[in-house]
Design an enzyme around this catalytic site. Structure first.
Site, short mmCIF file in Angstrom:
data_model
loop_
_atom_site.label_atom_id
_atom_site.label_comp_id
_atom_site.label_asym_id
_atom_site.label_seq_id
_atom_site.Cartn_x
_atom_site.Cartn_y
_atom_site.Cartn_z
CG LEU A 1 38.66 13.61 90.42
CD1 LEU A 1 38.75 12.17 90.17
CD2 LEU A 1 39.16 14.50 89.68
CB SER B 1 34.54 24.77 90.10
OG SER B 1 35.62 25.18 91.12
CG HIS C 1 37.86 16.78 87.20
ND1 HIS C 1 37.24 17.25 88.51
CD2 HIS C 1 38.94 17.43 87.15
CE1 HIS C 1 37.88 18.19 89.15
NE2 HIS C 1 39.15 18.43 88.27
CB VAL D 1 31.07 20.02 82.43
CG1 VAL D 1 29.75 19.54 82.73
CG2 VAL D 1 31.63 19.30 81.23
#
Ligand code: PAF
Length: 287
Positions: free
Chosen positions: A33, A193, A37, A184
Site C-alpha cells: 500500500l 504505484s 491507496h 495520486v
C-alpha cells in the site's frame, strides 16, 4: 481492526454490519500500500460507517509468472497503515481460500463488450478476466455500499463500471456504487504505484519523464491544427527518446468506449512504459 482470512468470516462480519443498517465502504487492493491507496481508504472511511479493505495478490490476473512472483508482499506494514487509517476489517485470504483448483486452472469467462480488446487487455491477455473474477467474488462476499477504484488503472475502472452497470452481473450488483478516485502523484509528477518500489533511485528520476510528457501533451493538443494521431506519436517519440524508457503503447481513446478516437473531446491518453524491467502505467484526460 480485525484481520480476516476466510470467506465465511468475511460474509459473517459484512452481513452483521448490513443487518445493523450500516453502510460499507470497500477498497480492494493487492497490498504494497502507498499514499494512492491511502487516499481511497480515507475516502471509504469518511463516506461510510464501516470500512473493509482486501489485500490479495490475485494470481488469476497475472499472465506473467515472474511478475506475480516479484509482486511486493508487505502485509505487516500494510496492516499498520490500515489500522492508522481507521479501517475496521482487512480481508487477506490465501489463493486456496479464494479459488478451487478448477477455478485456478480455467480462465474466467465474461463478456467485456470489447472493453478488454485494447491497451492493457490486448497486451495482457486474460488479465481482466482475472480482475473481474476476483472483484465480483469480493463484491459477493462484502456486499459493499460503495467500492473505491483508482483512476490510474483507467481501463480496469471502466471494466468494473461496465460489470456493475451494464453486464449480465448488473442486477446482482445493483446496490453497489463504484467511486472513481483521482491519480495520486509524487511531487515530481510520477504516478504512485506499488511497482515504484522496484525502481532504483536513478530509474525513479528517469520515470518522471512519463508524466511530464503527458502533461506537455495537453499543451500540444491545443496547438493549431494538432491531430490526435500527431499528439499520440509525439508522446511516444518523446518518451522513447529518454534513455531507460521504452513505450509499450500510448493510445488516445474515448473515455467511455475505450475505442481509438480522432477527437480530443472526452478523450483519455493511456500509456504503458518499461522503465528498466518495471512496467509503469499512467494516463491523462484531454478536454
Ligand atoms: O487494482 C488492483 O490492485 C487489482 O487489480 C484489484 C482491483 C485489487 C483486483 O485484484
Amino acid at each position: 481492526m480485525q484481520i480476516i482470512t476466510t470467506k465465511s468470516e468475511l460474509t459473517r462480519q459484512s452481513a452483521a454490519c448490513l443487518r445493523q443498517g450500516k453502510t460499507i465502504g470497500f477498497v480492494p487492493t493487492m497490498g504494497a500500500l502507498h499514499e494512492g491507496h491511502a487516499s481511497l481508504i480515507r475516502r471509504a472511511c469518511s463516506e461510510n460507517e464501516v470500512c473493509f479493505v482486501s489485500i490479495f495478490v490475485n494470481p488469476t490476473q497475472f499472465n506473467n509468472a515472474e511478475d506475480l512472483q516479484k509482486y511486493p508482499r508487505t502485509l505487516e506494514k500494510d496492516a499498520q497503515l490500515l489500522e492508522s487509517l481507521g479501517v475496521h476489517f482487512v480481508f487477506a485470504p490465501t489463493p486456496d481460500e479464494m479459488y478451487s483448483a478448477e477455478e485456478m486452472a480455467a480462465p474466467f469467462v465474461f463478456d467485456f463488450k470489447g472493453l478488454d480488446e485494447v491497451m492493457e487487455g490486448k497486451m495482457r491477455p486474460g488479465h481482466f478476466n482475472g480482475v473481474v473474477q476476483v472483484v465480483s467474488r469480493l463484491f459477493d462476499l462484502v456486499r459493499p455500499t460503495r467500492a473505491y477504484f483508482g483512476e490510474k488503472d483507467f481501463q480496469q475502472l471502466a471494466i468494473i463500471q461496465h460489470m456493475v452497470e451494464r453486464s449480465s452481473m448488473a442486477e446482482r450488483f445493483q446496490d453497489i456504487k463504484i467511486i472513481p478516485c483521482p491519480i495520486v502523484r509524487e511531487e515530481s509528477g510520477l504516478a504512485l504505484s506499488s511497482r515504484n518500489e522496484r525502481l532504483s533511485d536513478q530509474e525513479k528520476a528517469t520515470a518522471v519523464a512519463i508524466s511530464q510528457t503527458l502533461f506537455a501533451s495537453l499543451e500540444w493538443a491545443k496547438e493549431e491544427g494538432a491531430t490526435v494521431a500527431d499528439v499520440q506519436q509525439r508522446v511516444i517519440d518523446t518518451i522513447n527518446a529518454v534513455d531507460g524508457l521504452e513505450v509499450e503503447y500510448y493510445e488516445i481513446v474515448d473515455q467511455t468506449t475505450l475505442q481509438p478516437t480522432t477527437v480530443f473531446a472526452n478523450a483519455i491518453g493511456c500509456v504503458t512504459v518499461y522503465c528498466g524491467p518495471v512496467r509503469l502505467i499512467d494516463n491523462i484526460r484531454y478536454f
